[in-house]
Design a protein around this motif. Structure first.
Motif, PDB file in Angstrom:
ATOM      1  N   THR A   1     -23.669  -8.250   4.713  1.00  0.00           N
ATOM      2  CA  THR A   1     -24.995  -8.800   4.954  1.00  0.00           C
ATOM      3  C   THR A   1     -26.004  -7.702   4.616  1.00  0.00           C
ATOM      4  O   THR A   1     -25.633  -6.634   4.126  1.00  0.00           O
ATOM      5  N   THR A   2     -27.255  -7.952   4.868  1.00  0.00           N
ATOM      6  CA  THR A   2     -28.260  -6.932   4.549  1.00  0.00           C
ATOM      7  C   THR A   2     -28.120  -5.702   5.438  1.00  0.00           C
ATOM      8  O   THR A   2     -28.605  -4.627   5.074  1.00  0.00           O
ATOM      9  N   ARG A   3     -27.417  -5.845   6.581  1.00  0.00           N
ATOM     10  CA  ARG A   3     -27.339  -4.729   7.526  1.00  0.00           C
ATOM     11  C   ARG A   3     -25.923  -4.253   7.827  1.00  0.00           C
ATOM     12  O   ARG A   3     -25.733  -3.153   8.333  1.00  0.00           O
ATOM     13  N   LYS A   4     -24.922  -5.073   7.526  1.00  0.00           N
ATOM     14  CA  LYS A   4     -23.563  -4.709   7.915  1.00  0.00           C
ATOM     15  C   LYS A   4     -22.564  -5.082   6.818  1.00  0.00           C
ATOM     16  O   LYS A   4     -22.778  -6.016   6.060  1.00  0.00           O
ATOM     17  N   THR A   5     -21.452  -4.329   6.774  1.00  0.00           N
ATOM     18  CA  THR A   5     -20.307  -4.677   5.951  1.00  0.00           C
ATOM     19  C   THR A   5     -19.057  -4.549   6.807  1.00  0.00           C
ATOM     20  O   THR A   5     -18.856  -3.523   7.463  1.00  0.00           O
ATOM     21  N   SER A   6     -18.227  -5.602   6.830  1.00  0.00           N
ATOM     22  CA  SER A   6     -17.043  -5.599   7.684  1.00  0.00           C
ATOM     23  C   SER A   6     -15.903  -6.335   7.000  1.00  0.00           C
ATOM     24  O   SER A   6     -16.116  -7.219   6.166  1.00  0.00           O
ATOM     25  N   LYS A   7     -14.707  -5.995   7.391  1.00  0.00           N
ATOM     26  CA  LYS A   7     -13.523  -6.709   6.934  1.00  0.00           C
ATOM     27  C   LYS A   7     -13.340  -7.958   7.784  1.00  0.00           C
ATOM     28  O   LYS A   7     -13.612  -7.955   8.989  1.00  0.00           O
ATOM     29  N   ILE A   8     -12.911  -9.073   7.168  1.00  0.00           N
ATOM     30  CA  ILE A   8     -12.652 -10.291   7.925  1.00  0.00           C
ATOM     31  C   ILE A   8     -11.249 -10.797   7.612  1.00  0.00           C
ATOM     32  O   ILE A   8     -10.723 -10.609   6.518  1.00  0.00           O
ATOM     33  N   LYS A   9     -10.680 -11.465   8.588  1.00  0.00           N
ATOM     34  CA  LYS A   9      -9.300 -11.935   8.506  1.00  0.00           C
ATOM     35  C   LYS A   9      -9.263 -13.455   8.381  1.00  0.00           C
ATOM     36  O   LYS A   9      -9.936 -14.161   9.135  1.00  0.00           O
ATOM     37  N   PRO A  10      -8.493 -13.998   7.445  1.00  0.00           N
ATOM     38  CA  PRO A  10      -8.322 -15.459   7.376  1.00  0.00           C
ATOM     39  C   PRO A  10      -7.569 -15.971   8.605  1.00  0.00           C
ATOM     40  O   PRO A  10      -6.614 -15.332   9.076  1.00  0.00           O
ATOM     41  N   ALA A  11      -8.008 -17.093   9.138  1.00  0.00           N
ATOM     42  CA  ALA A  11      -7.353 -17.693  10.304  1.00  0.00           C
ATOM     43  C   ALA A  11      -7.678 -19.179  10.316  1.00  0.00           C
ATOM     44  O   ALA A  11      -8.544 -19.655   9.578  1.00  0.00           O
ATOM     45  N   HIS A  12      -6.975 -19.919  11.170  1.00  0.00           N
ATOM     46  CA  HIS A  12      -7.254 -21.338  11.343  1.00  0.00           C
ATOM     47  C   HIS A  12      -7.826 -21.640  12.724  1.00  0.00           C
ATOM     48  O   HIS A  12      -8.359 -22.726  12.955  1.00  0.00           O
ATOM     49  N   SER A  13      -7.716 -20.684  13.649  1.00  0.00           N
ATOM     50  CA  SER A  13      -8.271 -20.852  14.986  1.00  0.00           C
ATOM     51  C   SER A  13      -8.662 -19.491  15.533  1.00  0.00           C
ATOM     52  O   SER A  13      -8.193 -18.449  15.054  1.00  0.00           O
ATOM     53  N   TYR A  14      -9.523 -19.505  16.543  1.00  0.00           N
ATOM     54  CA  TYR A  14     -10.104 -18.256  17.039  1.00  0.00           C
ATOM     55  C   TYR A  14      -9.064 -17.335  17.673  1.00  0.00           C
ATOM     56  O   TYR A  14      -9.171 -16.102  17.579  1.00  0.00           O
ATOM     57  N   PHE A  15      -8.047 -17.907  18.314  1.00  0.00           N
ATOM     58  CA  PHE A  15      -7.082 -17.083  19.040  1.00  0.00           C
ATOM     59  C   PHE A  15      -6.255 -16.200  18.107  1.00  0.00           C
ATOM     60  O   PHE A  15      -5.588 -15.269  18.559  1.00  0.00           O
ATOM     61  N   GLU A  16      -6.286 -16.486  16.811  1.00  0.00           N
ATOM     62  CA  GLU A  16      -5.489 -15.712  15.863  1.00  0.00           C
ATOM     63  C   GLU A  16      -6.051 -14.312  15.632  1.00  0.00           C
ATOM     64  O   GLU A  16      -5.371 -13.473  15.028  1.00  0.00           O
ATOM     65  N   GLY A  17      -7.244 -14.047  16.095  1.00  0.00           N
ATOM     66  CA  GLY A  17      -7.836 -12.725  15.934  1.00  0.00           C
ATOM     67  C   GLY A  17      -7.754 -11.904  17.196  1.00  0.00           C
ATOM     68  O   GLY A  17      -7.667 -12.442  18.308  1.00  0.00           O
ATOM     69  N   LYS A  18      -7.804 -10.605  17.052  1.00  0.00           N
ATOM     70  CA  LYS A  18      -7.918  -9.727  18.211  1.00  0.00           C
ATOM     71  C   LYS A  18      -9.334  -9.864  18.779  1.00  0.00           C
ATOM     72  O   LYS A  18     -10.250 -10.302  18.082  1.00  0.00           O
ATOM     73  N   PRO A  19      -9.547  -9.494  20.041  1.00  0.00           N
ATOM     74  CA  PRO A  19     -10.905  -9.562  20.590  1.00  0.00           C
ATOM     75  C   PRO A  19     -11.905  -8.793  19.721  1.00  0.00           C
ATOM     76  O   PRO A  19     -11.634  -7.662  19.298  1.00  0.00           O
ATOM     77  N   LYS A  20     -12.998  -9.442  19.393  1.00  0.00           N
ATOM     78  CA  LYS A  20     -14.088  -8.889  18.579  1.00  0.00           C
ATOM     79  C   LYS A  20     -13.741  -8.761  17.102  1.00  0.00           C
ATOM     80  O   LYS A  20     -14.508  -8.177  16.331  1.00  0.00           O
ATOM     81  N   GLU A  21     -12.591  -9.313  16.677  1.00  0.00           N
ATOM     82  CA  GLU A  21     -12.233  -9.264  15.263  1.00  0.00           C
ATOM     83  C   GLU A  21     -12.903 -10.406  14.518  1.00  0.00           C
ATOM     84  O   GLU A  21     -12.895 -11.553  14.969  1.00  0.00           O
ATOM     85  N   LEU A  22     -13.490 -10.099  13.356  1.00  0.00           N
ATOM     86  CA  LEU A  22     -14.137 -11.115  12.543  1.00  0.00           C
ATOM     87  C   LEU A  22     -13.104 -11.956  11.805  1.00  0.00           C
ATOM     88  O   LEU A  22     -12.134 -11.429  11.256  1.00  0.00           O
ATOM     89  N   LEU A  23     -13.341 -13.264  11.788  1.00  0.00           N
ATOM     90  CA  LEU A  23     -12.417 -14.214  11.178  1.00  0.00           C
ATOM     91  C   LEU A  23     -13.162 -15.124  10.219  1.00  0.00           C
ATOM     92  O   LEU A  23     -14.341 -15.417  10.407  1.00  0.00           O
TER      93      LEU A  23
END
Length: 272
Positions: free
Chosen positions: A212-234
């Motif tokens: 984005t204009t202020r941040k760059t982050s890695k994101i993980k493909p998923a089908h539901s929210y629980f598939e990520g660790k807490p605070k992990e972008l999906l």
């Protein structure tokens, strides 16, 4: 689903605005409707559209209207041009009637169902029409009168050359995809304008970064929210037609410092 017959007294009118709920504006619209059509069911889609954000309102309306019974009347008032020369419109579709300003807010929903007829609302329902509150003085009484049987054609003359609005295009160039945020929900999930049908192709990439204009982050493909660790972008296919950027037990909007209407870039590769 129950089909509401035009002219019955149990019709449905929905309201979508940027008025919020701290002021008397929404209640005033409901009061006008119930004074004319006391047996009408009024449904609030939302009154929490960001002030003046026509794109966000159009998206919310587009997502919501398909779940209502046939012949529901939908009123949308996000109207930064109120009091100007912009027209007041009623659009009859194959499924519903949409009422609001001619600023594009009704167009995606109308096109989803298929437009049959469009009228500029010229009929005067109240003795006085303010320059700043057409939601109460024009749109609400027009909806209420239609719900009790007034003919659609009585609203006014046929209207054409409507102001268009779409959800923007995405640009996929080499290993970059440029897109837009249409909405941020209560949980901070970002609903993008990337079609859901592209999810499989995006998810197949070895690495996905979002900028984005202020941040760059890695994101993980998923089908539901629980598939990520807490605070992990999906990145998820979502429950509608568009891909979402989410965060498990957190707000993707806060992490990426974005709001509706902002653009972003997805970058794909193995060298990050």
């Amino acid at each position: 689903m129950k089909t509401i017959k035009r002219g019955s007294h149990d019709g449905i009118i929905t309201l979508t605005t940027d008025f919020g709920t701290r002021d008397p504006y929404v209640a005033s619209m409901k009061g006008v409707i119930l004074s004319i059509a006391p047996d009408t069911t009024i449904i609030d889609i939302t009154h929490e559209i960001e002030p003046f954000n026509v794109l966000q309102a159009a998206f919310i309306l587009y997502r919501a209207v398909r779940w209502f019974p046939a012949e529901t009347i939908h009123v949308a008032v996000v109207d930064p041009g109120v009091g100007s020369e912009r027209r007041a419109l009623a659009i009859k579709t194959n499924q519903c009637v949409l009422i609001g300003p001619d600023n594009g807010v009704l167009i995606p929903a109308a096109k989803y169902f298929g437009i049959i007829d469009v009228r500029e609302i010229k009929k005067k329902f109240l003795d006085e029409i303010s320059h700043t509150f057409h939601g109460r003085d024009i749109f609400a009484p027009a909806a209420a009168n239609l719900s009790i049987g007034m003919k659609f054609e009585e609203l006014g003359p046929t209207a054409s050359n409507l102001r268009e609005l779409d959800f923007g295009i995405i640009e996929w160039i080499d290993e970059e995809l440029r897109a837009k945020i249409l909405h941020v929900d209560r949980f901070g999930n970002l609903i993008t304008n990337i079609p859901r049908k592209l999810y499989t192709e995006i998810a197949s990439k070895e690495t996905i970064m979002i900028s984005t204009t202020r941040k760059t982050s890695k994101i993980k493909p998923a089908h539901s929210y629980f598939e990520g660790k807490p605070k992990e972008l999906l990145i998820l296919p979502g429950s509608g037609e568009f891909i979402e950027i989410s965060c498990n037990k957190g707000s993707a909007a806060e992490l990426l410092a974005v709001k509706p209407g902002d653009t972003f870039i997805l970058r794909f590769g193995s060298s990050f």
